[in-house]
Design a protein around this motif. Structure first.
Motif, PDB file in Angstrom:
ATOM      1  N   GLU A 132       0.723  -1.284  -0.187  1.00 47.57           N
ATOM      2  CA  GLU A 132       0.056  -0.020  -0.033  1.00 47.57           C
ATOM      3  C   GLU A 132       1.054   1.359   0.012  1.00 47.57           C
ATOM      4  O   GLU A 132       1.948   1.431   0.399  1.00 47.57           O
ATOM      5  N   ASN A 133       0.328   2.309  -0.688  1.00 51.55           N
ATOM      6  CA  ASN A 133       1.075   3.774  -0.423  1.00 51.55           C
ATOM      7  C   ASN A 133       0.329   4.564   0.559  1.00 51.55           C
ATOM      8  O   ASN A 133      -0.845   4.884   0.316  1.00 51.55           O
ATOM      9  N   ASN A 134       0.928   4.902   1.350  1.00 53.01           N
ATOM     10  CA  ASN A 134       0.350   5.453   2.402  1.00 53.01           C
ATOM     11  C   ASN A 134       0.507   7.086   2.189  1.00 53.01           C
ATOM     12  O   ASN A 134       1.697   7.583   2.144  1.00 53.01           O
ATOM     13  N   ARG A 135      -0.303   7.890   2.485  1.00 53.98           N
ATOM     14  CA  ARG A 135      -0.312   9.169   2.274  1.00 53.98           C
ATOM     15  C   ARG A 135      -0.856  10.189   3.713  1.00 53.98           C
ATOM     16  O   ARG A 135      -1.733   9.815   4.175  1.00 53.98           O
ATOM     17  N   PHE A 136       0.270  10.873   4.217  1.00 49.17           N
ATOM     18  CA  PHE A 136      -0.282  11.430   5.528  1.00 49.17           C
ATOM     19  C   PHE A 136      -0.032  12.949   5.356  1.00 49.17           C
ATOM     20  O   PHE A 136       0.717  13.388   4.607  1.00 49.17           O
ATOM     21  N   VAL A 137      -0.896  13.732   5.857  1.00 45.15           N
ATOM     22  CA  VAL A 137      -1.066  15.201   5.553  1.00 45.15           C
ATOM     23  C   VAL A 137      -0.593  15.834   7.033  1.00 45.15           C
ATOM     24  O   VAL A 137      -1.363  15.590   8.028  1.00 45.15           O
ATOM     25  N   PHE A 138       0.558  16.712   7.087  1.00 45.11           N
ATOM     26  CA  PHE A 138       0.817  17.385   8.450  1.00 45.11           C
ATOM     27  C   PHE A 138       0.671  18.796   8.048  1.00 45.11           C
ATOM     28  O   PHE A 138       1.067  19.386   7.157  1.00 45.11           O
ATOM     29  N   SER A 139       0.547  19.701   9.203  1.00 42.71           N
ATOM     30  CA  SER A 139       0.317  21.155   8.999  1.00 42.71           C
ATOM     31  C   SER A 139       2.113  21.237   9.611  1.00 42.71           C
ATOM     32  O   SER A 139       2.593  20.879  10.476  1.00 42.71           O
ATOM     33  N   LEU A 140       2.771  22.259   8.682  1.00 36.21           N
ATOM     34  CA  LEU A 140       4.353  22.405   9.235  1.00 36.21           C
ATOM     35  C   LEU A 140       4.446  22.844  10.507  1.00 36.21           C
ATOM     36  O   LEU A 140       5.439  22.648  11.216  1.00 36.21           O
ATOM     37  N   LYS A 141       3.227  23.684  10.833  1.00 33.11           N
ATOM     38  CA  LYS A 141       3.472  24.330  12.190  1.00 33.11           C
ATOM     39  C   LYS A 141       3.449  23.102  13.356  1.00 33.11           C
ATOM     40  O   LYS A 141       4.075  23.213  14.451  1.00 33.11           O
ATOM     41  N   ARG A 142       2.654  22.205  13.249  1.00 35.87           N
ATOM     42  CA  ARG A 142       2.431  21.273  13.943  1.00 35.87           C
ATOM     43  C   ARG A 142       3.780  20.281  14.019  1.00 35.87           C
ATOM     44  O   ARG A 142       4.396  20.023  14.940  1.00 35.87           O
ATOM     45  N   LEU A 143       4.181  20.078  12.903  1.00 34.65           N
ATOM     46  CA  LEU A 143       5.681  19.164  12.729  1.00 34.65           C
ATOM     47  C   LEU A 143       6.749  19.700  13.448  1.00 34.65           C
ATOM     48  O   LEU A 143       7.368  19.236  13.959  1.00 34.65           O
ATOM     49  N   HIS A 144       6.852  21.379  13.637  1.00 33.11           N
ATOM     50  CA  HIS A 144       7.612  21.970  14.105  1.00 33.11           C
ATOM     51  C   HIS A 144       7.804  21.925  15.709  1.00 33.11           C
ATOM     52  O   HIS A 144       8.870  21.977  16.364  1.00 33.11           O
ATOM     53  N   SER A 145       6.538  21.263  16.061  1.00 30.62           N
ATOM     54  CA  SER A 145       6.807  21.085  17.704  1.00 30.62           C
ATOM     55  C   SER A 145       6.636  19.517  18.062  1.00 30.62           C
ATOM     56  O   SER A 145       6.421  19.404  19.282  1.00 30.62           O
ATOM     57  N   VAL A 146       6.622  18.948  17.113  1.00 29.81           N
ATOM     58  CA  VAL A 146       6.473  17.402  17.342  1.00 29.81           C
ATOM     59  C   VAL A 146       7.985  17.028  17.856  1.00 29.81           C
ATOM     60  O   VAL A 146       8.922  17.475  17.466  1.00 29.81           O
ATOM     61  N   GLN A 147       7.879  16.291  19.094  1.00 31.31           N
ATOM     62  CA  GLN A 147       9.038  15.763  19.621  1.00 31.31           C
ATOM     63  C   GLN A 147       9.443  14.428  18.755  1.00 31.31           C
ATOM     64  O   GLN A 147      10.636  14.243  18.145  1.00 31.31           O
ATOM     65  N   LEU A 148       8.562  13.471  18.912  1.00 31.56           N
ATOM     66  CA  LEU A 148       9.085  12.248  18.237  1.00 31.56           C
ATOM     67  C   LEU A 148       7.823  11.297  18.339  1.00 31.56           C
ATOM     68  O   LEU A 148       6.899  11.072  19.086  1.00 31.56           O
ATOM     69  N   GLU A 149       7.559  10.928  16.921  1.00 30.03           N
ATOM     70  CA  GLU A 149       6.342  10.094  16.574  1.00 30.03           C
ATOM     71  C   GLU A 149       6.594   8.890  15.607  1.00 30.03           C
ATOM     72  O   GLU A 149       7.420   9.125  14.962  1.00 30.03           O
ATOM     73  N   LYS A 150       5.807   8.122  16.073  1.00 32.25           N
ATOM     74  CA  LYS A 150       6.029   7.044  14.948  1.00 32.25           C
ATOM     75  C   LYS A 150       4.983   7.011  13.866  1.00 32.25           C
ATOM     76  O   LYS A 150       3.967   7.545  13.969  1.00 32.25           O
ATOM     77  N   ILE A 151       5.716   6.566  12.784  1.00 32.76           N
ATOM     78  CA  ILE A 151       4.673   6.519  11.371  1.00 32.76           C
ATOM     79  C   ILE A 151       4.412   5.003  11.066  1.00 32.76           C
ATOM     80  O   ILE A 151       5.393   4.314  11.000  1.00 32.76           O
ATOM     81  N   TYR A 152       3.226   4.746  10.947  1.00 35.55           N
ATOM     82  CA  TYR A 152       3.071   3.269  10.650  1.00 35.55           C
ATOM     83  C   TYR A 152       2.144   3.291   9.584  1.00 35.55           C
ATOM     84  O   TYR A 152       1.046   4.059   9.047  1.00 35.55           O
TER      85      TYR A 152
END
Ligand SMILES: [Zn+2]
Ligand SMILES: [Zn+2]
Ligand SMILES: [Zn+2]
Length: 205
Positions: free
Chosen positions: A66-86
């Motif tokens: 499968e091809n997974n597509r995730f959409v993030f806001s850049l603002k939120r990404l900037h404050s993310v510490q560490l997250e798993k992507i699955y």
């Protein structure tokens, strides 16, 4: 202060299983950026800038195709510490997103980071994931070159992941073959050819 990166990401290469840290740029001229594996050059992720300060990340999962597509806001990404992507379909772990320091700590086998993300697997997780991907790719390659068949005469074989085991089964007669994919030696022990044996056809006579 000049913000150069929104955050960093590290994805397990779906071809060779290696993992490297890549930057996710905050500002970029190009709308699309392709992240490639530093080891084998395989395309790991496609990043695309969307309107409204968002970014999409496309990742393939080798387990389900499968091809997974995730959409993030850049603002939120900037404050993310560490997250798993699955993978959304089968929950196969594809990598991590977060700040560089945290990802680097994780990749240098920092126990605290591991326990937070992988309570039961701990420190060996990255190595296990690397072996698993290596075995999956080996099986895929063998299947496509006709090196996996069943003693019933068919070669329509499917592979399924069960924890750290890969179960091959014949679509014609249902015979199975289990491969362990947990340690580096498991990868080394795969022969050139795999034959699924129909129960009762060999051995019993
Ligand atoms: Zn690679
Ligand atoms: Zn998947
Ligand atoms: Zn069969």
């Amino acid at each position: 202060m000049l913000i150069r990166e929104a955050c960093c990401a590290a994805f397990y290469c779906q071809r060779c299983g290696q993992i490297h840290v890549h930057e996710i740029p905050y500002f970029s001229d190009a709308r699309k950026t392709v992240l490639r594996c530093d080891t084998c050059g395989h395309e790991q992720a496609v990043l695309e800038r969307l309107n409204g300060g968002r970014i999409s990340v496309e990742l393939d999962c080798v387990v389900c195709g499968e091809n997974n597509r995730f959409v993030f806001s850049l603002k939120r990404l900037h404050s993310v510490q560490l997250e798993k992507i699955y993978c959304r379909k089968d929950h196969f772990e594809l990598g991590y997103i977060g700040c560089r320091k945290k990802i680097e700590e994780l990749l240098s086998f920092n126990q605290a980071e591991f326990e937070a993300l992988h309570p039961s697997d701990g420190k060996n997780f990255i190595e296990k994931q690397r072996v698993l991907l290596g075995v999956l790719n080996r099986v895929d390659e063998m299947a496509s070159t006709g090196c996996i068949s069943c003693s019933c005469g068919h070669s329509d074989i499917s592979a399924e992941l069960h924890g750290h085991y890969i179960v091959l089964s014949c679509a014609n007669c249902g015979s199975c073959y289990t491969l362990r994919a947990e340690k580096a030696s498991d990868l080394a022990h795969i022969g050139r050819y795999i034959e699924l044996l129909v129960p009762g056809m060999a051995g019993d006579r």
